[in-house]
Motif scaffolding. Structure first.
Motif, PDB file in Angstrom:
ATOM      1  N   TYR A 111       3.717   3.635  -8.268  1.00 34.30           N
ATOM      2  CA  TYR A 111       2.370   3.296  -8.729  1.00 34.30           C
ATOM      3  C   TYR A 111       2.055   3.951 -10.074  1.00 34.30           C
ATOM      4  CZ  TYR A 111      -2.725   3.276  -8.984  1.00 34.30           C
ATOM      5  OH  TYR A 111      -4.019   3.153  -9.416  1.00 34.30           O
ATOM      6  N   ASN A 116       4.225   3.020 -13.087  1.00 30.34           N
ATOM      7  CA  ASN A 116       3.915   1.724 -13.691  1.00 30.34           C
ATOM      8  C   ASN A 116       2.567   1.722 -14.386  1.00 30.34           C
ATOM      9  OD1 ASN A 116       6.161  -0.162 -13.267  1.00 30.34           O
ATOM     10  ND2 ASN A 116       5.879   0.452 -11.141  1.00 30.34           N
ATOM     11  N   VAL A 117       1.600   2.482 -13.881  1.00 30.44           N
ATOM     12  CA  VAL A 117       0.327   2.625 -14.594  1.00 30.44           C
ATOM     13  C   VAL A 117       0.597   3.276 -15.954  1.00 30.44           C
ATOM     14  CG1 VAL A 117      -1.903   3.830 -14.623  1.00 30.44           C
ATOM     15  CG2 VAL A 117      -1.129   2.685 -12.530  1.00 30.44           C
ATOM     16  N   LYS A 145       1.971   1.054 -18.399  1.00 26.09           N
ATOM     17  CA  LYS A 145       1.082  -0.111 -18.604  1.00 26.09           C
ATOM     18  C   LYS A 145       1.764  -1.405 -18.170  1.00 26.09           C
ATOM     19  CE  LYS A 145      -1.446   1.890 -22.503  1.00 26.09           C
ATOM     20  NZ  LYS A 145      -1.982   1.597 -23.852  1.00 26.09           N
ATOM     21  N   THR A 149       2.185  -2.739 -11.418  1.00 29.69           N
ATOM     22  CA  THR A 149       1.033  -1.982 -10.912  1.00 29.69           C
ATOM     23  C   THR A 149       0.322  -2.795  -9.840  1.00 29.69           C
ATOM     24  OG1 THR A 149       0.725  -0.777 -12.990  1.00 29.69           O
ATOM     25  CG2 THR A 149      -1.182  -0.931 -11.529  1.00 29.69           C
ATOM     26  N   CYS A 171       1.580  -3.128  -6.221  1.00 30.32           N
ATOM     27  CA  CYS A 171       1.347  -2.012  -5.305  1.00 30.32           C
ATOM     28  C   CYS A 171       0.163  -2.264  -4.367  1.00 30.32           C
ATOM     29  CB  CYS A 171       1.097  -0.725  -6.086  1.00 30.32           C
ATOM     30  SG  CYS A 171       2.518  -0.151  -7.034  1.00 30.32           S
ATOM     31  N   PHE A 223      -7.748  -2.613 -14.609  1.00 27.81           N
ATOM     32  CA  PHE A 223      -6.564  -2.088 -15.281  1.00 27.81           C
ATOM     33  C   PHE A 223      -6.407  -2.664 -16.691  1.00 27.81           C
ATOM     34  CE2 PHE A 223      -4.900  -0.664 -11.077  1.00 27.81           C
ATOM     35  CZ  PHE A 223      -4.710   0.662 -11.427  1.00 27.81           C
TER      36      PHE A 223
END
Length: 132
Positions: free
Chosen positions: A20, A23-24, A27, A32, A35, A61
């Motif tokens: 998680y 990947n955040v 970006k 993301t 998940c 996001f």
């Protein structure tokens, strides 16, 4: 409602901190969002903000990724309830905007898992909400 546990302690930590947040930080929108369940709930408890479903979470996001040049989540301390598929993590979020201004937040997230994905996310943020 309680969901059947499916991930081990190590897998829960890996999912939250690497899959998680990894990947955040990169970006990577598709990874993301992968998940989360389609009807997941994402709440920032300290500002009474709620995002219900993947479409709202995606929009959140998109704004977050666009607001910062770099996003780093680090220094995790995790507490795991393996029997019930839950994990909590305290961590530092280091956010740098396009002008080089750095925002440091000391946050805690609580995740409720269902079938190996987030069903519910509760965020406690030490400063202004950056996930609006």
């Amino acid at each position: 409602m309680q969901y059947e546990p499916g991930l081990s302690r190590a897998e829960l930590i890996e999912f939250a901190t690497k899959t998680y947040f990894g990947n955040v930080d990169a970006k990577n929108m598709d990874a993301t969002l992968a998940c989360f369940h389609d009807e997941a709930l994402f709440c920032v408890q300290t500002s009474f903000t709620r995002h219900a479903g993947k479409a709202e979470i995606k929009r959140m996001f998109e704004d977050f990724f666009g607001a910062y040049e770099t996003i780093i989540h680090r220094d995790f301390t995790c507490t795991v309830d393996e029997a019930n598929g839950r994990i909590a993590a305290s961590f530092v979020a280091e956010l740098t905007d396009a002008d080089g201004n750095v925002t440091l937040l000391n946050n805690t997230n609580f995740w409720r898992m269902r079938d190996g994905k987030f069903q519910e996310v509760y965020v406690y943020m030490s400063g202004e909400n950056v996930l609006v």
